[in-house]
Scaffold this motif. Structure first.
Motif, mmCIF file in Angstrom:
data_model
loop_
_atom_site.group_PDB
_atom_site.id
_atom_site.type_symbol
_atom_site.label_atom_id
_atom_site.label_comp_id
_atom_site.label_asym_id
_atom_site.label_seq_id
_atom_site.Cartn_x
_atom_site.Cartn_y
_atom_site.Cartn_z
ATOM 1 N N ALA A 53 -4.089 -3.398 -17.526
ATOM 2 C CA ALA A 53 -4.541 -2.382 -16.560
ATOM 3 C C ALA A 53 -5.709 -2.862 -15.708
ATOM 4 N N MET A 54 -5.803 -4.173 -15.507
ATOM 5 C CA MET A 54 -6.917 -4.717 -14.727
ATOM 6 C C MET A 54 -6.824 -4.385 -13.247
ATOM 7 N N MET A 55 -5.630 -4.050 -12.775
ATOM 8 C CA MET A 55 -5.509 -3.590 -11.398
ATOM 9 C C MET A 55 -6.406 -2.380 -11.170
ATOM 10 N N ALA A 56 -6.485 -1.515 -12.176
ATOM 11 C CA ALA A 56 -7.356 -0.343 -12.110
ATOM 12 C C ALA A 56 -8.782 -0.694 -12.501
ATOM 13 N N ALA A 57 -8.934 -1.424 -13.618
ATOM 14 C CA ALA A 57 -10.271 -1.675 -14.156
ATOM 15 C C ALA A 57 -11.114 -2.569 -13.254
ATOM 16 N N PHE A 58 -10.501 -3.578 -12.645
ATOM 17 C CA PHE A 58 -11.258 -4.550 -11.851
ATOM 18 C C PHE A 58 -11.241 -4.234 -10.364
ATOM 19 N N SER A 59 -10.095 -3.772 -9.864
ATOM 20 C CA SER A 59 -9.967 -3.544 -8.423
ATOM 21 C C SER A 59 -9.968 -2.074 -8.036
ATOM 22 N N GLY A 60 -9.913 -1.178 -9.011
ATOM 23 C CA GLY A 60 -9.937 0.250 -8.700
ATOM 24 C C GLY A 60 -8.696 0.738 -7.986
ATOM 25 N N CYS A 61 -7.568 0.076 -8.227
ATOM 26 C CA CYS A 61 -6.320 0.430 -7.548
ATOM 27 C C CYS A 61 -5.299 0.961 -8.543
ATOM 28 N N GLN A 62 -4.333 1.690 -8.028
ATOM 29 C CA GLN A 62 -3.210 2.103 -8.853
ATOM 30 C C GLN A 62 -1.932 1.442 -8.335
ATOM 31 N N ALA A 63 -0.999 1.280 -9.269
ATOM 32 C CA ALA A 63 0.280 0.679 -8.906
ATOM 33 C C ALA A 63 1.222 1.734 -8.358
ATOM 34 N N ARG A 64 1.919 1.389 -7.295
ATOM 35 C CA ARG A 64 3.027 2.194 -6.770
ATOM 36 C C ARG A 64 4.286 1.404 -7.129
ATOM 37 N N THR A 65 4.945 1.815 -8.191
ATOM 38 C CA THR A 65 6.050 1.013 -8.721
ATOM 39 C C THR A 65 7.375 1.395 -8.083
ATOM 40 N N GLN B 282 -3.881 5.017 0.386
ATOM 41 C CA GLN B 282 -3.263 4.063 1.296
ATOM 42 C C GLN B 282 -2.796 2.802 0.556
ATOM 43 N N THR B 283 -1.721 2.255 1.032
ATOM 44 C CA THR B 283 -1.222 0.995 0.485
ATOM 45 C C THR B 283 -2.112 -0.146 0.959
ATOM 46 N N ALA B 284 -2.516 -0.991 0.020
ATOM 47 C CA ALA B 284 -3.370 -2.135 0.360
ATOM 48 C C ALA B 284 -2.649 -3.462 0.247
ATOM 49 N N LEU B 285 -1.629 -3.543 -0.632
ATOM 50 C CA LEU B 285 -1.056 -4.845 -0.967
ATOM 51 C C LEU B 285 0.362 -4.672 -1.478
ATOM 52 N N ILE B 286 1.194 -5.652 -1.178
ATOM 53 C CA ILE B 286 2.513 -5.791 -1.805
ATOM 54 C C ILE B 286 2.432 -6.995 -2.741
ATOM 55 N N SER B 287 2.764 -6.790 -4.007
ATOM 56 C CA SER B 287 2.730 -7.876 -4.987
ATOM 57 C C SER B 287 4.135 -8.100 -5.528
ATOM 58 N N ILE C 194 1.872 -2.012 -4.225
ATOM 59 C CA ILE C 194 3.308 -1.864 -4.460
ATOM 60 C C ILE C 194 3.791 -3.044 -5.290
ATOM 61 N N CYS C 195 4.487 -2.739 -6.389
ATOM 62 C CA CYS C 195 5.033 -3.784 -7.246
ATOM 63 C C CYS C 195 6.294 -3.274 -7.930
ATOM 64 N N GLU C 196 7.086 -4.204 -8.449
ATOM 65 C CA GLU C 196 8.317 -3.820 -9.137
ATOM 66 C C GLU C 196 7.980 -3.160 -10.477
ATOM 67 N N ALA C 197 8.842 -2.263 -10.944
ATOM 68 C CA ALA C 197 8.529 -1.404 -12.083
ATOM 69 C C ALA C 197 8.362 -2.162 -13.401
ATOM 70 N N TRP D 137 12.837 -5.419 1.372
ATOM 71 C CA TRP D 137 12.072 -4.587 2.294
ATOM 72 C C TRP D 137 12.598 -3.147 2.277
ATOM 73 N N GLY D 138 13.872 -2.980 2.034
ATOM 74 C CA GLY D 138 14.436 -1.642 1.917
ATOM 75 C C GLY D 138 13.864 -0.846 0.765
ATOM 76 N N HIS D 139 13.484 -1.549 -0.316
ATOM 77 C CA HIS D 139 12.803 -0.879 -1.429
ATOM 78 C C HIS D 139 11.344 -0.573 -1.073
ATOM 79 N N ILE D 140 10.698 -1.521 -0.411
ATOM 80 C CA ILE D 140 9.254 -1.475 -0.217
ATOM 81 C C ILE D 140 8.836 -0.495 0.865
ATOM 82 N N GLN D 141 9.535 -0.522 1.987
ATOM 83 C CA GLN D 141 9.090 0.282 3.143
ATOM 84 C C GLN D 141 8.900 1.762 2.814
ATOM 85 N N PRO D 142 9.825 2.417 2.096
ATOM 86 C CA PRO D 142 9.607 3.842 1.784
ATOM 87 C C PRO D 142 8.438 4.105 0.842
#
Length: 344
Positions: A91-103, A129-134, A78-81, A113-118
């Protein structure tokens, strides 16, 4: 001489940095034998109240190592848009860690937290599954805006309850701490890892730091090596980094005042430019040219008159103040900016 407001990455080493670099005691850092690197890492960990730290050549590498530490392939971050980890790290989040961003988009880039929790993935096997908040503080593309401590404290508490780690892209976290009047240790105390740059407002020629637990930084060394960041006699760089860490935060308030000077020049021409003055909180000024405005052409016009700036979209312009542009230079730039705006 050009007045370079493109970024705080353009700063040149101070005379003290050059002297320290020339006389730095060095060794092979891949063997952990460079005494100047070792001191920089100890000092960075102490400043942030952490167990350990690691020197990396770039902030991007520091952020991407942290993402790899906290995630697994097929997970979400999860990260800001408009965040740097999304838009400017190849795009190293995908290339190196195999993750996608949830913006998640947030006003002035400040996630709560009101933005992040949903945005946290539901605990079902057929949903990533969510792995990290950045998070990012200050937020570059939102105009150097600052997330205050109470907002972070709510996020840290919510993340702990949800069982999620939280990383900070703190490339300019010393600017944020200066604006808030608190220490970086207090401002970042609840993050699992923090990356900060030595080479932006702090003025070092090269380098960033990643701080965290001893276990996290031990693993980070493996990922740094995999990314080609295992440097040898890097104490030459760390010598400048030590001055950046200990001496340069004291003067960041000057950069903030100069940014407000430039912002005021833009705000004085509301018919042709739109700016959020309350959002100019640190050393970054972002504004939009109104209908018919052409940011690349406007920036080209400034360059002809000795001011370098960035067009970050067809209608959007960015200025960044730093050590190499003093008050007199910013006053001169403000006059030129005003004249160019009035000529639109």
């Amino acid at each position: 001489m050009m007045i370079d407001l493109r970024s705080d990455t353009v700063t040149r080493p101070t005379p003290a940095m050059r002297e320290a670099m020339a006389s730095a005691e060095v060794g092979d850092d891949v063997y952990s034998e460079d005494p100047t690197i070792n001191k920089l890492e100890r000092d960075a960990a102490e400043v942030f109240g952490r167990e350990a730290a690691i020197f990396v050549p770039t902030g991007t590498m520091g952020n991407q190592i942290a993402i790899r530490l906290h995630t697994q392939h097929g997970r979400e971050v999860i990260c800001e848009a408009r965040s740097h980890v999304l838009d400017w790290e190849m795009a190293m989040m995908a290339a190196f860690s195999g993750c996608q961003a949830r913006t998640v988009a947030a006003e002035r880039g400040i996630l709560t937290w009101g933005h992040i929790q949903p945005a946290i993935g539901a605990k079902i096997y057929y949903r990533a599954q969510t792995a990290l908040i950045s998070l990012e503080n200050t937020h570059n593309m939102a105009g150097g805006t600052v997330t205050p401590l109470p907002v972070f404290e709510e996020i840290w508490a919510g993340a702990r309850e949800a069982g999620l780690p939280v990383h900070l892209d703190g490339a300019r976290v010393f600017n944020a701490a200066t604006a808030l009047g608190i220490s970086v240790q207090k401002l970042t105390s609840g993050f699992d890892t923090v990356m900060f740059c030595l080479s932006k407002g702090l003025g070092a020629p090269v380098g960033s730091m990643l701080v965290g637990s001893k276990k996290a930084i031990e693993q980070a060394r493996i990922h740094r090596k995999a990314l080609g960041g295992g440097m040898r006699q890097a104490g030459i760089l760390a010598a400048a980094g030590l001055i950046a860490l200990h001496e340069m935060p004291k003067r960041l308030g000057d950069d903030h005042a100069n940014a407000r000077l430039l912002a005021a020049a833009v705000a004085a021409e509301p018919k042709v430019a739109e700016i959020d003055l309350e959002g100019v909180q640190t050393n970054i000024v972002i504004f939009t040219l109104r209908e018919g405005g052409d940011a690349p052409a406007f920036v080209a016009g400034l360059k002809q008159r000795g001011v370098l700036a960035s067009a970050i979209s067809p209608k959007t312009v960015r200025f960044v103040t730093h050590y190499d542009v003093d008050r007199a230079m910013c006053e001169q730039a403000a006059t030129i900016i005003s004249e160019q705006l009035r000529a639109l």
